[in-house]
Design a protein around this motif. Structure first.
Motif, PDB file in Angstrom:
ATOM      1  N   TYR A 206       7.462  -5.423   2.868  1.00 18.65           N
ATOM      2  CA  TYR A 206       7.466  -6.484   1.870  1.00 18.65           C
ATOM      3  C   TYR A 206       8.477  -6.221   0.753  1.00 18.65           C
ATOM      4  O   TYR A 206       8.478  -6.915  -0.270  1.00 18.65           O
ATOM      5  N   ASN A 207       9.324  -5.206   0.938  1.00 17.13           N
ATOM      6  CA  ASN A 207      10.361  -4.863  -0.045  1.00 17.13           C
ATOM      7  C   ASN A 207       9.785  -4.498  -1.413  1.00 17.13           C
ATOM      8  O   ASN A 207      10.371  -4.800  -2.453  1.00 17.13           O
ATOM      9  N   LYS A 208       8.644  -3.839  -1.409  1.00 24.08           N
ATOM     10  CA  LYS A 208       8.007  -3.381  -2.640  1.00 24.08           C
ATOM     11  C   LYS A 208       8.097  -1.861  -2.784  1.00 24.08           C
ATOM     12  O   LYS A 208       7.468  -1.286  -3.674  1.00 24.08           O
ATOM     13  N   LEU A 209       8.870  -1.237  -1.928  1.00 27.06           N
ATOM     14  CA  LEU A 209       9.040   0.217  -1.967  1.00 27.06           C
ATOM     15  C   LEU A 209      10.535   0.505  -2.033  1.00 27.06           C
ATOM     16  O   LEU A 209      11.203   0.619  -1.000  1.00 27.06           O
ATOM     17  N   PRO A 210      11.103   0.617  -3.233  1.00 26.78           N
ATOM     18  CA  PRO A 210      12.552   0.773  -3.399  1.00 26.78           C
ATOM     19  C   PRO A 210      13.065   2.098  -2.829  1.00 26.78           C
ATOM     20  O   PRO A 210      12.331   3.078  -2.698  1.00 26.78           O
ATOM     21  N   ALA A 211      14.362   2.113  -2.516  1.00 29.58           N
ATOM     22  CA  ALA A 211      15.015   3.340  -2.051  1.00 29.58           C
ATOM     23  C   ALA A 211      15.058   4.357  -3.191  1.00 29.58           C
ATOM     24  O   ALA A 211      14.953   4.012  -4.368  1.00 29.58           O
ATOM     25  N   ASN A 212      15.192   5.629  -2.804  1.00 27.85           N
ATOM     26  CA  ASN A 212      15.282   6.728  -3.768  1.00 27.85           C
ATOM     27  C   ASN A 212      14.053   6.796  -4.685  1.00 27.85           C
ATOM     28  O   ASN A 212      14.173   6.877  -5.910  1.00 27.85           O
ATOM     29  N   THR A 213      12.893   6.732  -4.066  1.00 29.69           N
ATOM     30  CA  THR A 213      11.651   6.826  -4.833  1.00 29.69           C
ATOM     31  C   THR A 213      10.710   7.844  -4.184  1.00 29.69           C
ATOM     32  O   THR A 213      10.895   8.251  -3.038  1.00 29.69           O
ATOM     33  N   ILE A 250       8.115   4.779 -13.555  1.00 28.79           N
ATOM     34  CA  ILE A 250       6.924   4.700 -12.715  1.00 28.79           C
ATOM     35  C   ILE A 250       6.565   3.234 -12.455  1.00 28.79           C
ATOM     36  O   ILE A 250       6.591   2.401 -13.362  1.00 28.79           O
ATOM     37  N   GLN A 251       6.236   2.935 -11.202  1.00 30.25           N
ATOM     38  CA  GLN A 251       5.742   1.619 -10.822  1.00 30.25           C
ATOM     39  C   GLN A 251       4.410   1.774 -10.103  1.00 30.25           C
ATOM     40  O   GLN A 251       4.158   2.798  -9.454  1.00 30.25           O
ATOM     41  N   TYR A 252       3.576   0.728 -10.213  1.00 31.01           N
ATOM     42  CA  TYR A 252       2.286   0.746  -9.536  1.00 31.01           C
ATOM     43  C   TYR A 252       2.184  -0.484  -8.645  1.00 31.01           C
ATOM     44  O   TYR A 252       2.488  -1.601  -9.059  1.00 31.01           O
ATOM     45  N   ARG A 253       1.783  -0.261  -7.417  1.00 35.46           N
ATOM     46  CA  ARG A 253       1.660  -1.339  -6.451  1.00 35.46           C
ATOM     47  C   ARG A 253       0.313  -1.231  -5.743  1.00 35.46           C
ATOM     48  O   ARG A 253      -0.257  -0.144  -5.627  1.00 35.46           O
ATOM     49  N   ARG A 254      -0.175  -2.385  -5.241  1.00 36.27           N
ATOM     50  CA  ARG A 254      -1.408  -2.335  -4.457  1.00 36.27           C
ATOM     51  C   ARG A 254      -1.341  -3.287  -3.276  1.00 36.27           C
ATOM     52  O   ARG A 254      -0.689  -4.328  -3.324  1.00 36.27           O
ATOM     53  N   ILE A 255      -2.026  -2.859  -2.214  1.00 40.08           N
ATOM     54  CA  ILE A 255      -2.065  -3.598  -0.954  1.00 40.08           C
ATOM     55  C   ILE A 255      -3.520  -3.931  -0.633  1.00 40.08           C
ATOM     56  O   ILE A 255      -4.399  -3.062  -0.723  1.00 40.08           O
ATOM     57  N   ASN A 256      -3.778  -5.181  -0.264  1.00 35.69           N
ATOM     58  CA  ASN A 256      -5.106  -5.578   0.216  1.00 35.69           C
ATOM     59  C   ASN A 256      -5.436  -4.734   1.442  1.00 35.69           C
ATOM     60  O   ASN A 256      -4.734  -4.789   2.459  1.00 35.69           O
ATOM     61  N   ALA A 257      -6.499  -3.929   1.370  1.00 35.38           N
ATOM     62  CA  ALA A 257      -6.799  -2.986   2.448  1.00 35.38           C
ATOM     63  C   ALA A 257      -7.394  -3.663   3.677  1.00 35.38           C
ATOM     64  O   ALA A 257      -7.514  -3.026   4.727  1.00 35.38           O
ATOM     65  N   PHE A 258      -7.765  -4.935   3.552  1.00 41.45           N
ATOM     66  CA  PHE A 258      -8.248  -5.684   4.711  1.00 41.45           C
ATOM     67  C   PHE A 258      -7.122  -6.422   5.420  1.00 41.45           C
ATOM     68  O   PHE A 258      -7.035  -6.411   6.645  1.00 41.45           O
ATOM     69  N   THR A 259      -6.253  -7.071   4.639  1.00 37.83           N
ATOM     70  CA  THR A 259      -5.236  -7.939   5.232  1.00 37.83           C
ATOM     71  C   THR A 259      -3.833  -7.345   5.248  1.00 37.83           C
ATOM     72  O   THR A 259      -2.973  -7.811   5.975  1.00 37.83           O
ATOM     73  N   GLY A 260      -3.576  -6.351   4.384  1.00 36.95           N
ATOM     74  CA  GLY A 260      -2.235  -5.784   4.294  1.00 36.95           C
ATOM     75  C   GLY A 260      -1.309  -6.555   3.375  1.00 36.95           C
ATOM     76  O   GLY A 260      -0.132  -6.215   3.257  1.00 36.95           O
ATOM     77  N   SER A 261      -1.796  -7.601   2.709  1.00 39.95           N
ATOM     78  CA  SER A 261      -0.946  -8.383   1.807  1.00 39.95           C
ATOM     79  C   SER A 261      -0.802  -7.682   0.459  1.00 39.95           C
ATOM     80  O   SER A 261      -1.666  -6.909   0.043  1.00 39.95           O
ATOM     81  N   VAL A 262       0.300  -7.966  -0.239  1.00 41.77           N
ATOM     82  CA  VAL A 262       0.557  -7.378  -1.551  1.00 41.77           C
ATOM     83  C   VAL A 262      -0.285  -8.107  -2.594  1.00 41.77           C
ATOM     84  O   VAL A 262      -0.350  -9.337  -2.612  1.00 41.77           O
ATOM     85  N   MET A 263      -0.940  -7.346  -3.454  1.00 40.25           N
ATOM     86  CA  MET A 263      -1.743  -7.926  -4.532  1.00 40.25           C
ATOM     87  C   MET A 263      -0.877  -8.073  -5.772  1.00 40.25           C
ATOM     88  O   MET A 263      -0.115  -7.158  -6.121  1.00 40.25           O
ATOM     89  N   ASP A 264      -0.996  -9.193  -6.475  1.00 43.20           N
ATOM     90  CA  ASP A 264      -0.188  -9.448  -7.661  1.00 43.20           C
ATOM     91  C   ASP A 264      -0.655  -8.656  -8.871  1.00 43.20           C
ATOM     92  O   ASP A 264       0.133  -8.277  -9.717  1.00 43.20           O
ATOM     93  N   GLU A 265      -1.969  -8.425  -8.969  1.00 41.39           N
ATOM     94  CA  GLU A 265      -2.506  -7.749 -10.155  1.00 41.39           C
ATOM     95  C   GLU A 265      -1.951  -6.328 -10.256  1.00 41.39           C
ATOM     96  O   GLU A 265      -1.899  -5.583  -9.288  1.00 41.39           O
ATOM     97  N   THR A 266      -1.516  -5.956 -11.451  1.00 45.42           N
ATOM     98  CA  THR A 266      -0.986  -4.607 -11.655  1.00 45.42           C
ATOM     99  C   THR A 266      -2.111  -3.636 -11.982  1.00 45.42           C
ATOM    100  O   THR A 266      -3.130  -3.999 -12.545  1.00 45.42           O
ATOM    101  N   ILE A 267      -1.903  -2.395 -11.639  1.00 37.81           N
ATOM    102  CA  ILE A 267      -2.855  -1.356 -11.969  1.00 37.81           C
ATOM    103  C   ILE A 267      -2.753  -1.060 -13.461  1.00 37.81           C
ATOM    104  O   ILE A 267      -1.664  -0.994 -14.026  1.00 37.81           O
ATOM    105  N   SER A 268      -3.882  -0.867 -14.101  1.00 33.18           N
ATOM    106  CA  SER A 268      -3.910  -0.666 -15.555  1.00 33.18           C
ATOM    107  C   SER A 268      -3.639   0.788 -15.911  1.00 33.18           C
ATOM    108  O   SER A 268      -4.511   1.636 -15.792  1.00 33.18           O
ATOM    109  N   VAL A 269      -2.433   1.077 -16.310  1.00 36.60           N
ATOM    110  CA  VAL A 269      -2.045   2.429 -16.744  1.00 36.60           C
ATOM    111  C   VAL A 269      -1.113   2.276 -17.924  1.00 36.60           C
ATOM    112  O   VAL A 269      -0.206   1.450 -17.905  1.00 36.60           O
ATOM    113  N   LYS A 270      -1.332   3.056 -18.985  1.00 35.63           N
ATOM    114  CA  LYS A 270      -0.417   3.042 -20.128  1.00 35.63           C
ATOM    115  C   LYS A 270       0.502   4.244 -20.053  1.00 35.63           C
ATOM    116  O   LYS A 270       0.088   5.293 -19.583  1.00 35.63           O
TER     117      LYS A 270
END
Length: 270
Positions: A206-213, A250-270
């Protein structure tokens, strides 16, 4: 005319409609799961993982074994507001979140291990409500914010709804903001999730994992999905912390563990 009876008919009708819409939503997710499963077979896991490495993406050891989880719901209640008068400190309540201020601050015994002191706070209902239901989450914590999460069926909550976020400054806890998931109920029987490895692959596709990371961590937890009939529905998600090797961002990403789709909501980290 019996207006009371008509009123009850409308209430029952709306509840039935909410249940129907939720069942349709879940069924659609199952259909998406089947489609994305077919999508993933266009390339073998091995070839995709090789492409990931060629893009200078490191991720350590990830399991290729499926996990399991539930669709669950939590009542959208004001229970924190109802019990806040038990606290010995000033507080405010808004949007189902409780914010507490420690006027003089509470000193940390060891600033490098804030959880050692905060664990004791959680045992005292005059400091924190329902504190024993939360667990320290090292991955979501920083030097200025220490995060504790509720646990749902052995998995942490990655939404603010089920977290306490303690503010730390100069070796003192100055206050916290708390969300609380009340009356958690299982909506469907346990079902299998995708594996850590499969979640990484979909993130890449889904192009959510950039190169050199570098993938610093990937954990399974519960995330808010939608609201239905004054309740909130949560699902298992794979949660990633990704560091740019060049900039250190730092970036935070999440994947629906049932469907594999990307979730829009960001993880709450300061």
């Amino acid at each position: 005319m019996n207006f009371k009876r008509i009123e009850w008919i409308f209430v029952i009708a709306f509840i039935a409609l909410d249940i129907f819409l939720l069942s349709v939503y879940v069924t659609q997710n199952d259909t998406i799961d089947q489609r994305t499963s077919s999508f993933s077979t266009t390339s073998t896991s091995g070839s995709i993982l090789k492409s990931i490495k060629n893009d200078q993406i490191s991720y350590g050891q990830l399991s290729d074994k499926p996990q399991a989880g539930y669709y669950v719901s939590s009542a959208n209640s004001n229970i924190l507001r109802e019990k806040a008068d038990q606290l010995h400190y000033s507080w405010e309540y808004a949007n189902h979140k409780l914010t507490v201020n420690f006027t003089d601050g509470l000193k940390l015994v060891d600033p490098d291990k804030p959880q050692a002191t905060i664990d004791e706070f959680l045992k005292d209902n005059s400091i924190v409500l329902f504190g024993k239901e939360y667990t320290y989450n090292k991955n979501l914590s920083t030097k200025s914010v220490v995060v504790y999460t509720q646990m749902i069926y052995v998995a942490p909550v990655y939404s603010n709804d089920g977290q306490i976020r303690f503010e730390v400054k100069n070796g003192y806890v100055t206050g916290y903001t708390q969300g609380y998931m009340n009356d958690v109920q299982i909506l469907r029987e346990k079902r299998e999730t995708i594996s850590q490895e499969r979640a990484l692959i979909w993130l890449y596709q889904y192009n959510k994992l950039p190169a050199n990371t570098q993938v610093l961590w990937c954990h399974l937890g519960y995330t808010r999905l939608l609201s239905v009939n004054n309740s909130i529905v949560y699902i298992p998600t794979w949660n990633f912390c990704i560091k740019n090797s060049n900039t250190g961002n730092i970036q935070y990403r999440r994947i629906n563990a049932f469907t594999g789709s990307v979730m829009d909501e960001t993880i709450s980290v300061k």
